[in-house]
Design a protein around this motif. Structure first.
Motif, PDB file in Angstrom:
ATOM      1  N   ILE A 280       9.583  14.551  -6.573  1.00  0.00           N
ATOM      2  CA  ILE A 280       9.928  14.207  -5.191  1.00  0.00           C
ATOM      3  C   ILE A 280       9.348  15.237  -4.232  1.00  0.00           C
ATOM      4  CG2 ILE A 280      12.128  15.440  -5.393  1.00  0.00           C
ATOM      5  CD1 ILE A 280      13.268  13.636  -3.278  1.00  0.00           C
TER       6      ILE A 280
ATOM      7  N   ASN B 122       8.381   9.679  -3.482  1.00  0.00           N
ATOM      8  CA  ASN B 122       8.993   9.762  -4.813  1.00  0.00           C
ATOM      9  C   ASN B 122       7.967   9.335  -5.849  1.00  0.00           C
ATOM     10  OD1 ASN B 122      11.516  10.537  -3.888  1.00  0.00           O
ATOM     11  ND2 ASN B 122      12.457   8.527  -4.159  1.00  0.00           N
TER      12      ASN B 122
ATOM     13  N   PHE C 272      15.736   7.304 -10.397  1.00  0.00           N
ATOM     14  CA  PHE C 272      15.664   7.890  -9.065  1.00  0.00           C
ATOM     15  C   PHE C 272      17.056   8.212  -8.515  1.00  0.00           C
ATOM     16  CE2 PHE C 272      11.353   5.778  -7.957  1.00  0.00           C
ATOM     17  CZ  PHE C 272      10.665   6.949  -8.218  1.00  0.00           C
TER      18      PHE C 272
ATOM     19  N   HIS D  97      15.645  12.565  -5.234  1.00  0.00           N
ATOM     20  CA  HIS D  97      15.062  11.229  -5.148  1.00  0.00           C
ATOM     21  C   HIS D  97      16.037  10.261  -4.486  1.00  0.00           C
ATOM     22  CE1 HIS D  97      12.812  13.130  -8.427  1.00  0.00           C
ATOM     23  NE2 HIS D  97      11.807  12.365  -8.042  1.00  0.00           N
TER      24      HIS D  97
ATOM     25  N   ASN E 227      16.059  10.730  -0.777  1.00  0.00           N
ATOM     26  CA  ASN E 227      14.888  10.106  -0.151  1.00  0.00           C
ATOM     27  C   ASN E 227      15.100   8.606   0.017  1.00  0.00           C
ATOM     28  OD1 ASN E 227      12.822  11.705   0.788  1.00  0.00           O
ATOM     29  ND2 ASN E 227      11.490  11.419  -0.973  1.00  0.00           N
TER      30      ASN E 227
END
Length: 226
Positions: free
Chosen positions: A14, A168, A183, A189, A192
């Motif tokens: 990431i 990512n 994720f 992650h 994000n």
């Protein structure tokens, strides 16, 4: 911010830039020319290999359709990727030590972010390289002989008039469900994906059997300055 996690022989990376106002031009004609140049480079890469499969492609890269069943399939894959992200954003989620996020607004699909994501997924697959930095090889289009940075690849397509951008990466996951689970299990992650700073996303998946992880996922996030 970088985060490297080993999960069931699959990998995640990431990087994110938040609250950044980009400098430089965002002229649509310039971006259009860059996209055409990138499309030509993609076409050359894909034409040289029958083993690669590039999913969720954009209309400007016409001959990638050879590696998919139909244009309808391409749009369907894009929608599934977008739906998977927005389903998570519609809920309240704890992203580990990053804290609580959501629910927040859905993202929209952005062709320029997709193009930058596809460039990097192709580069990682063909150069057998896994990093937010480009490989610096012929497959690293933005780098043009040196390792590109994630923000350079995004700005090349998305333009400099941005508010926030992020990326990512994942390698080895074989389904949208698996990659999203991985994720979301990683605080950075997850943050994000859940960030309210982003309004748009593009996701590219490239499968190349002669590479270490075989399947490479790139999610590029962005929002424009108002």
């Amino acid at each position: 911010m970088f985060n490297f996690i080993l999960t069931k022989k699959s990998y995640l990376l990431i990087v994110t830039i938040l609250f950044i106002i980009g400098c430089g031009g965002g002229d649509s004609q310039e971006i259009s020319n860059i996209s055409r140049d990138t499309s030509n480079r993609f076409s050359s890469i894909l034409k040289d290999s029958s083993e690669v499969k590039a999913f969720a492609t954009i209309n400007s890269i016409s001959n990638v359709n050879e590696f998919n069943n139909s244009a309808t399939n391409i749009q369907h894959e894009q929608q599934k990727l977008l739906d998977a992200i927005n389903a998570r954003r519609a809920t309240r989620v704890k992203c580990g030590d990053e804290g609580w996020f959501g629910p927040t607004h859905p993202l929209t699909w952005n062709r320029a972010l997709y193009t930058s994501a596809l460039e990097h997924s192709l580069d990682m697959a063909f150069s057998n390289h896994f990093s937010h930095d480009g490989s610096g090889t012929e497959y690293d289009i933005t780098g043009d002989g040196r390792p590109s940075k994630f923000n350079e690849r995004i700005i090349r397509q998305y333009g400099g008039n941005y508010y926030s951008i992020g990326e990512n990466l994942a390698g080895g996951q074989t389904s949208i469900q698996q990659v999203m689970d991985d994720f979301m299990a990683s605080p950075g992650h997850c943050a994000n994906i859940m960030s309210s700073n982003y309004t748009e996303v593009g996701v590219a998946i490239v499968e190349y059997d002669q590479s270490n992880y075989r399947i490479y996922w790139t999610q590029n996030f962005g929002s424009k300055r108002l």
